[in-house]
Design a protein around this motif. Structure first.
Motif, mmCIF file in Angstrom:
data_model
loop_
_atom_site.group_PDB
_atom_site.id
_atom_site.type_symbol
_atom_site.label_atom_id
_atom_site.label_comp_id
_atom_site.label_asym_id
_atom_site.label_seq_id
_atom_site.Cartn_x
_atom_site.Cartn_y
_atom_site.Cartn_z
ATOM 1 N N LYS A 1 -37.443 79.378 148.520
ATOM 2 C CA LYS A 1 -36.064 79.618 148.102
ATOM 3 C C LYS A 1 -35.720 78.675 146.965
ATOM 4 C CE LYS A 1 -32.633 80.816 150.627
ATOM 5 N NZ LYS A 1 -31.564 80.928 151.645
ATOM 6 N N ARG A 2 -35.142 79.235 145.921
ATOM 7 C CA ARG A 2 -34.623 78.406 144.833
ATOM 8 C C ARG A 2 -33.126 78.624 144.736
ATOM 9 N NH1 ARG A 2 -37.207 82.554 141.647
ATOM 10 N NH2 ARG A 2 -35.653 83.787 140.524
ATOM 11 N N SER A 3 -32.400 77.549 144.595
ATOM 12 C CA SER A 3 -30.954 77.579 144.426
ATOM 13 C C SER A 3 -30.650 77.184 142.989
ATOM 14 C CB SER A 3 -30.283 76.622 145.410
ATOM 15 O OG SER A 3 -28.889 76.605 145.227
ATOM 16 N N VAL A 4 -29.940 78.047 142.274
ATOM 17 C CA VAL A 4 -29.697 77.860 140.845
ATOM 18 C C VAL A 4 -28.197 77.824 140.583
ATOM 19 C CG1 VAL A 4 -30.011 78.840 138.535
ATOM 20 C CG2 VAL A 4 -31.847 79.000 140.210
ATOM 21 N N ALA A 5 -27.787 76.886 139.755
ATOM 22 C CA ALA A 5 -26.420 76.819 139.241
ATOM 23 C C ALA A 5 -26.434 77.220 137.775
ATOM 24 C CB ALA A 5 -25.839 75.421 139.404
ATOM 25 N N SER A 6 -25.529 78.091 137.380
ATOM 26 C CA SER A 6 -25.471 78.564 135.994
ATOM 27 C C SER A 6 -24.057 78.438 135.465
ATOM 28 C CB SER A 6 -25.938 80.021 135.897
ATOM 29 O OG SER A 6 -24.994 80.888 136.503
ATOM 30 N N ASP A 7 -23.927 78.429 134.141
ATOM 31 C CA ASP A 7 -22.601 78.381 133.548
ATOM 32 C C ASP A 7 -22.012 79.791 133.518
ATOM 33 O OD1 ASP A 7 -23.942 79.647 131.480
ATOM 34 O OD2 ASP A 7 -22.942 78.495 129.912
ATOM 35 N N CYS B 1 -32.205 82.450 145.849
ATOM 36 C CA CYS B 1 -33.116 83.581 145.709
ATOM 37 C C CYS B 1 -34.399 83.267 146.477
ATOM 38 C CB CYS B 1 -33.423 83.852 144.240
ATOM 39 S SG CYS B 1 -34.591 85.207 143.956
ATOM 40 N N ILE B 2 -34.877 84.220 147.264
ATOM 41 C CA ILE B 2 -36.085 84.049 148.065
ATOM 42 C C ILE B 2 -37.229 84.788 147.402
ATOM 43 C CG2 ILE B 2 -37.164 84.525 150.295
ATOM 44 C CD1 ILE B 2 -34.483 84.229 151.615
ATOM 45 N N THR B 3 -38.350 84.100 147.220
ATOM 46 C CA THR B 3 -39.553 84.697 146.655
ATOM 47 C C THR B 3 -40.740 84.395 147.567
ATOM 48 O OG1 THR B 3 -39.893 82.711 145.292
ATOM 49 C CG2 THR B 3 -38.717 84.561 144.279
ATOM 50 N N LYS B 4 -41.878 84.924 147.214
ATOM 51 C CA LYS B 4 -43.066 84.789 148.046
ATOM 52 C C LYS B 4 -43.785 83.473 147.760
ATOM 53 C CE LYS B 4 -43.975 89.766 148.400
ATOM 54 N NZ LYS B 4 -43.858 89.860 149.864
ATOM 55 N N ALA B 5 -44.377 82.901 148.816
ATOM 56 C CA ALA B 5 -45.218 81.711 148.706
ATOM 57 C C ALA B 5 -46.385 81.879 149.682
ATOM 58 C CB ALA B 5 -44.432 80.449 148.993
ATOM 59 N N PRO B 6 -47.334 82.755 149.374
ATOM 60 C CA PRO B 6 -48.370 83.113 150.348
ATOM 61 C C PRO B 6 -49.281 81.963 150.746
ATOM 62 C CG PRO B 6 -48.901 84.001 148.186
ATOM 63 C CD PRO B 6 -47.511 83.461 148.096
ATOM 64 N N CYS B 7 -49.382 80.929 149.919
ATOM 65 C CA CYS B 7 -50.265 79.801 150.228
ATOM 66 C C CYS B 7 -49.553 78.680 150.972
ATOM 67 C CB CYS B 7 -50.898 79.270 148.941
ATOM 68 S SG CYS B 7 -51.940 80.461 148.089
ATOM 69 N N GLY B 8 -48.291 78.861 151.289
ATOM 70 C CA GLY B 8 -47.554 77.804 151.978
ATOM 71 C C GLY B 8 -47.296 76.635 151.040
ATOM 72 N N GLY B 9 -47.278 75.440 151.610
ATOM 73 C CA GLY B 9 -47.066 74.254 150.794
ATOM 74 C C GLY B 9 -45.834 73.475 151.213
ATOM 75 N N GLU B 10 -45.519 72.451 150.426
ATOM 76 C CA GLU B 10 -44.417 71.547 150.754
ATOM 77 C C GLU B 10 -43.056 72.220 150.669
ATOM 78 O OE1 GLU B 10 -46.751 67.650 148.850
ATOM 79 O OE2 GLU B 10 -44.813 68.314 148.038
ATOM 80 N N LYS B 11 -42.909 73.213 149.815
ATOM 81 C CA LYS B 11 -41.606 73.859 149.618
ATOM 82 C C LYS B 11 -41.568 75.261 150.217
ATOM 83 C CE LYS B 11 -39.621 70.567 147.225
ATOM 84 N NZ LYS B 11 -39.099 70.770 145.884
ATOM 85 N N ASP C 1 -36.645 74.898 148.047
ATOM 86 C CA ASP C 1 -36.829 74.571 149.459
ATOM 87 C C ASP C 1 -37.481 75.754 150.138
ATOM 88 O OD1 ASP C 1 -36.643 73.291 151.949
ATOM 89 O OD2 ASP C 1 -34.746 72.355 151.408
ATOM 90 N N GLY C 2 -37.665 75.645 151.443
ATOM 91 C CA GLY C 2 -38.268 76.722 152.196
ATOM 92 C C GLY C 2 -37.359 77.932 152.276
ATOM 93 N N ALA C 3 -37.978 79.111 152.461
ATOM 94 C CA ALA C 3 -37.196 80.344 152.509
ATOM 95 C C ALA C 3 -36.290 80.408 153.722
ATOM 96 C CB ALA C 3 -38.143 81.553 152.500
ATOM 97 N N ASN C 4 -36.604 79.630 154.763
ATOM 98 C CA ASN C 4 -35.775 79.636 155.969
ATOM 99 C C ASN C 4 -34.574 78.697 155.871
ATOM 100 O OD1 ASN C 4 -37.456 77.416 155.874
ATOM 101 N ND2 ASN C 4 -37.751 77.289 158.086
#
Length: 283
Positions: A135-141, A111-121, A152-155
């Motif tokens: 970008k967050r990658s999630v595993a669910s049951d 899932c891609i979300t906003k990170a307007p301030c930039g940063g390490e991720k 990680d980064g959105a790219n």
């Protein structure tokens, strides 16, 4: 008005407090022994929950008894200690003990979300005109309980994050059954993803490229619902944190709250206890 109902806030705080180290009310290293009292962890925790739920900056949620600098220092400390990851593991253990995790079917999605301030991720978002995104990658049951999270980064493409996400899920749950089926969308339709699944000894149901997605929805819709639940928290929709550790701190804190909410909602029809919530709206 509290940011979370007491049926969610109090259990989370009880476990969160148990993970915190014991610290003196006054700084023992102060030369005069008369340093100002340390702000209680409960006060800072409530401000952190407000930041997570509303997505507000620390300056906006600060109060006369808790400054924005105090919140930043405490969040940084808690993130370095990995407290939110430990809290999420406790929530998963409670859910597994009372309801039971369904680990035979695991779904993974990004899932891609906003990170307007930039940063390490942060990275250039391909769906937001090249602006900074996360970008967050999630595993669910099989029921949508979040098991493992990787940021990680959105790219970054979804496929390289599959291995770290499954490894995070295994670390949080402790063990996986022998027969596991992984449900993935067509973004994971590659030779590397299939080789990784085979190497782990799992089976996979991966949507094929070129075939309309609704026809291949299958069992992976639960992880999309999990992403929707996590996007209810403003700090995750628009993350302004620059430190990667702090980003992961908020991600796992939100995952712990989502897990606890699912535990309460599924337990109301199976168990009875004092203070059982009588509403299904547990935000």
């Amino acid at each position: 008005m509290p940011a979370l109902p007491s049926c969610l806030l109090e259990p989370v705080w009880d476990q969160f407090r148990a993970l915190l180290p014991d610290r003196d009310e006054f700084d023992p290293n102060h030369p005069l022994g008369c340093h100002r009292r340390r702000i209680p962890d409960r006060v800072v925790f409530e401000h952190v929950v407000q930041a997570l739920v509303h997505g507000s900056g620390y300056e906006r949620i600060s109060s006369p008894g808790c400054s924005d600098r105090t919140i930043r220092r405490r969040v940084k400390l808690w993130a370095q200690m990995g407290i939110s990851q430990a809290l999420h593991r406790i929530a998963l253990e409670a859910y597994d003990r009372m309801i039971g995790l369904d680990l035979d079917e695991i779904s993974v999605d990004g899932c891609i979300t906003k990170a307007p301030c930039g940063g390490e991720k942060a990275g250039r978002s391909p769906v937001d005109r090249g602006k900074q995104g996360l970008k967050r990658s999630v595993a669910s049951d099989a029921c949508g309980v979040p098991l493992g999270i990787v940021s990680d980064g959105a790219n970054r493409h979804d496929s390289p994050l599959l291995g770290p996400t499954l490894a995070a899920a295994k670390e949080q749950t402790g063990a996986m059954p022998e027969a596991v089926n992984v449900n993935l969308d067509r973004g994971y339709d590659s030779i590397k993803s299939r080789a990784l699944i085979s190497e782990l000894g799992f089976s996979a149901e991966i949507a094929r490229k070129g075939v309309p997605a609704p026809i291949q929805a299958g069992k992976r819709w639960v992880v999309e619902r999990t992403h929707s639940w996590m996007n209810d928290y403003g700090k995750l929709r628009r993350c302004t944190e620059r430190s990667g550790e702090v980003v992961d701190f908020y991600l796992y804190l939100a995952a712990a709250l989502v897990t606890l909410r699912m535990l309460i909602r599924r337990s109301t029809s199976r168990y009875r206890w004092d203070g059982r919530p009588n509403t299904r709206r547990l935000k």
